[in-house]
Design an enzyme around this catalytic site. Sequence first.
Site, PDB file in Angstrom:
ATOM      1  N   HIS A 274      25.544 -40.950   0.467  1.00 12.42           N
ATOM      2  CA  HIS A 274      24.440 -41.422   0.481  1.00 12.42           C
ATOM      3  C   HIS A 274      23.021 -41.076  -0.152  1.00 12.42           C
ATOM      4  O   HIS A 274      22.125 -40.710   0.510  1.00 12.42           O
ATOM      5  CB  HIS A 274      23.689 -42.109   1.756  1.00 12.42           C
ATOM      6  CG  HIS A 274      23.968 -41.314   3.066  1.00 12.42           C
ATOM      7  ND1 HIS A 274      23.485 -40.058   2.834  1.00 12.42           N
ATOM      8  CD2 HIS A 274      24.798 -41.279   4.348  1.00 12.42           C
ATOM      9  CE1 HIS A 274      23.833 -39.314   4.128  1.00 12.42           C
ATOM     10  NE2 HIS A 274      24.710 -40.227   4.898  1.00 12.42           N
TER      11      HIS A 274
ATOM     12  N   HIS B 148      26.929 -35.190   4.631  1.00  8.77           N
ATOM     13  CA  HIS B 148      25.523 -35.666   4.891  1.00  8.77           C
ATOM     14  C   HIS B 148      24.603 -34.464   4.610  1.00  8.77           C
ATOM     15  O   HIS B 148      24.407 -33.444   5.388  1.00  8.77           O
ATOM     16  CB  HIS B 148      25.503 -36.171   6.305  1.00  8.77           C
ATOM     17  CG  HIS B 148      24.016 -36.646   6.576  1.00  8.77           C
ATOM     18  ND1 HIS B 148      23.912 -37.961   7.208  1.00  8.77           N
ATOM     19  CD2 HIS B 148      22.776 -36.384   6.463  1.00  8.77           C
ATOM     20  CE1 HIS B 148      22.706 -38.269   7.191  1.00  8.77           C
ATOM     21  NE2 HIS B 148      21.949 -37.388   6.903  1.00  8.77           N
TER      22      HIS B 148
ATOM     23  N   HIS C 176      31.925 -45.585   2.461  1.00 12.91           N
ATOM     24  CA  HIS C 176      31.117 -44.923   3.633  1.00 12.91           C
ATOM     25  C   HIS C 176      30.726 -45.990   4.551  1.00 12.91           C
ATOM     26  O   HIS C 176      29.724 -46.788   4.014  1.00 12.91           O
ATOM     27  CB  HIS C 176      29.892 -44.227   2.893  1.00 12.91           C
ATOM     28  CG  HIS C 176      28.952 -43.335   4.086  1.00 12.91           C
ATOM     29  ND1 HIS C 176      28.658 -42.194   3.950  1.00 12.91           N
ATOM     30  CD2 HIS C 176      28.640 -43.949   5.081  1.00 12.91           C
ATOM     31  CE1 HIS C 176      28.097 -41.845   4.725  1.00 12.91           C
ATOM     32  NE2 HIS C 176      27.778 -42.774   5.801  1.00 12.91           N
TER      33      HIS C 176
ATOM     34  N   HIS D 106      30.147 -47.388   8.667  1.00 16.34           N
ATOM     35  CA  HIS D 106      30.234 -47.237  10.063  1.00 16.34           C
ATOM     36  C   HIS D 106      30.680 -48.508  10.855  1.00 16.34           C
ATOM     37  O   HIS D 106      30.022 -49.397  10.679  1.00 16.34           O
ATOM     38  CB  HIS D 106      28.926 -46.721  10.729  1.00 16.34           C
ATOM     39  CG  HIS D 106      28.448 -45.412  10.098  1.00 16.34           C
ATOM     40  ND1 HIS D 106      28.494 -44.240  10.516  1.00 16.34           N
ATOM     41  CD2 HIS D 106      27.758 -45.193   9.027  1.00 16.34           C
ATOM     42  CE1 HIS D 106      27.908 -43.331   9.864  1.00 16.34           C
ATOM     43  NE2 HIS D 106      27.447 -43.867   8.845  1.00 16.34           N
TER      44      HIS D 106
ATOM     45  N   LYS E 222      34.279 -35.111   7.529  1.00 17.57           N
ATOM     46  CA  LYS E 222      32.851 -35.254   7.509  1.00 17.57           C
ATOM     47  C   LYS E 222      31.776 -34.420   8.053  1.00 17.57           C
ATOM     48  O   LYS E 222      32.145 -33.850   9.162  1.00 17.57           O
ATOM     49  CB  LYS E 222      32.113 -36.748   8.095  1.00 17.57           C
ATOM     50  CG  LYS E 222      30.938 -37.061   7.941  1.00 17.57           C
ATOM     51  CD  LYS E 222      30.571 -37.573   6.749  1.00 17.57           C
ATOM     52  CE  LYS E 222      28.999 -37.858   6.581  1.00 17.57           C
ATOM     53  NZ  LYS E 222      28.473 -39.179   7.129  1.00 17.57           N
TER      54      LYS E 222
ATOM     55  N   ASP F 203      27.090 -47.281   3.614  1.00 12.40           N
ATOM     56  CA  ASP F 203      26.652 -46.680   4.804  1.00 12.40           C
ATOM     57  C   ASP F 203      25.994 -47.594   5.822  1.00 12.40           C
ATOM     58  O   ASP F 203      24.989 -47.595   6.405  1.00 12.40           O
ATOM     59  CB  ASP F 203      25.418 -45.630   4.415  1.00 12.40           C
ATOM     60  CG  ASP F 203      25.046 -44.748   5.425  1.00 12.40           C
ATOM     61  OD1 ASP F 203      25.944 -44.628   6.697  1.00 12.40           O
ATOM     62  OD2 ASP F 203      23.922 -44.245   5.583  1.00 12.40           O
TER      63      ASP F 203
HETATM   64  C1  NCD Z   1      24.236 -43.644  10.604  1.00 13.93           C
HETATM   65  C2  NCD Z   1      24.682 -44.057  11.734  1.00 13.93           C
HETATM   66  O1  NCD Z   1      23.825 -45.012  12.364  1.00 13.93           O
HETATM   67  O2  NCD Z   1      25.504 -43.816  12.485  1.00 13.93           O
HETATM   68  N1  NCD Z   1      22.824 -43.653  10.398  1.00 13.93           N
HETATM   69  C3  NCD Z   1      22.333 -43.891   9.062  1.00 13.93           C
HETATM   70  O3  NCD Z   1      20.959 -43.922   9.047  1.00 13.93           O
HETATM   71  N2  NCD Z   1      22.595 -43.785   7.868  1.00 13.93           N
HETATM   72  C4  NCD Z   1      24.593 -42.336  10.502  1.00 13.93           C
HETATM   73  C5  NCD Z   1      24.515 -41.723   9.100  1.00 13.93           C
HETATM   74  O4  NCD Z   1      25.333 -42.134   8.157  1.00 13.93           O
HETATM   75  O5  NCD Z   1      23.662 -40.804   9.030  1.00 13.93           O
HETATM   76 ZN    ZN Z   2      26.832 -42.928   7.385  1.00 15.29          ZN
END
Ligand code: NCD
Ligand code: ZN
Length: 358
Positions: free
Chosen positions: A186, A148, A13, A15, A111, A260
């Site tokens: 998460h 999520h 996971h 970003h 997702k 995450d």
């Molecule tokens: C994530 C993001 O900033 O893209 N933020 C987070 O708090 N985890 C998005 C997500 O996974 O919820």
């Molecule tokens: Zn995330």
Amino acid sequence: MKSITIIKPDDWHLHLRDGDLLKAVIFSSSNHFQRALVMPNLSPPITTVKMAEEYKNRICITNRTVLEKIRPENIDALLSFKPYMTLYLNSEMSSQELKRVSESPDVLAVKFYPAGATTNSTFGVSEFESYYRVFEQMEKLDIVLCVHGESINPEVDVFDREARFIEESFEPMTRRFPNLRVVFEHISTSDAVNFVKDQNENVVASVTPQHLAYNRNNLLAGKLRPHKYCAPLLKKEVDRSSLVHAVTADSNEKFFLGTDSAPHLIGEKESSCGCAGCFSAPYALAKYAEVFSAESKLENLEKFASLNGAKFYGLPVNKEKINLVQKNNIPTDFFMTEKGEKIVSFVHGEALDWQVVN
Ligand code: NCD
Ligand code: ZN
């Protein structure tokens, strides 16, 4: 001094963003992880296999450009970093697109984001049930659904949103689609741990370093620490300890690593209306090792970090290894974009107990 060598982990996971931010953070992931599942919440979101393939190419090209500059001597090993992609579930998701997902070697999952629950999620639809048509097809095509799981009912307290989602949306859905393979992303509560354990083998969970290492006091007590602010929010100590027991247990097969890691520029975090997201990639492994070590369960770290996720996604086990040592060390203060904008990690201001040596 304790140390451990494990099969190189995967991050299920992640970003990575795009453009300058991607360039600033990619090395933190390709340095420690062999593979990653990249989230689709760009703006606009990644909604088709074609968009996902283009995004994947941008990630690989950026990784090469960065490595040529900062690690030319080690480039072959680090270039083997493999991003897998996800599509952002939306009401326009067609049967043809799902078919393309099932045939794509690059796209591993779809997702679901509840509308407005987190960063760049305005695109989502609020009712989970409105996707039952899609879930039915995903179940048939054996496409993984990443969830999520937070209620977005404004009347629900932010700390109760995960528990409410389980009760109102998740439980009925898994009952209806028992063969759909689902990752509860998460997870942050003991309710989520219990839910995942109670479900059949098709329902598993990813767990972040922040939800294992910190509780909500670390975010809120005395002073506000915006670099530990994420969705879902850090919860109570009983929740943290339930997560720690689940992931470090000898039978931890349903739980795997997903950082995450969600980088934002410093101005979006240290702000009067800041964004949710912890930039965890550079120190995630060190934090996971600290958690397993504190439980005297280091022997189960490899399953959680390098085996359970690969097994669930039907991928081979990595060949490379990574070493971690227990050694007090101070993390880097800031990461920088080329324009000189700062990105701060979630461990800012703390010393670390473990370190990756590679
Ligand atoms: C994530 C993001 O900033 O893209 N933020 C987070 O708090 N985890 C998005 C997500 O996974 O919820
Ligand atoms: Zn995330």
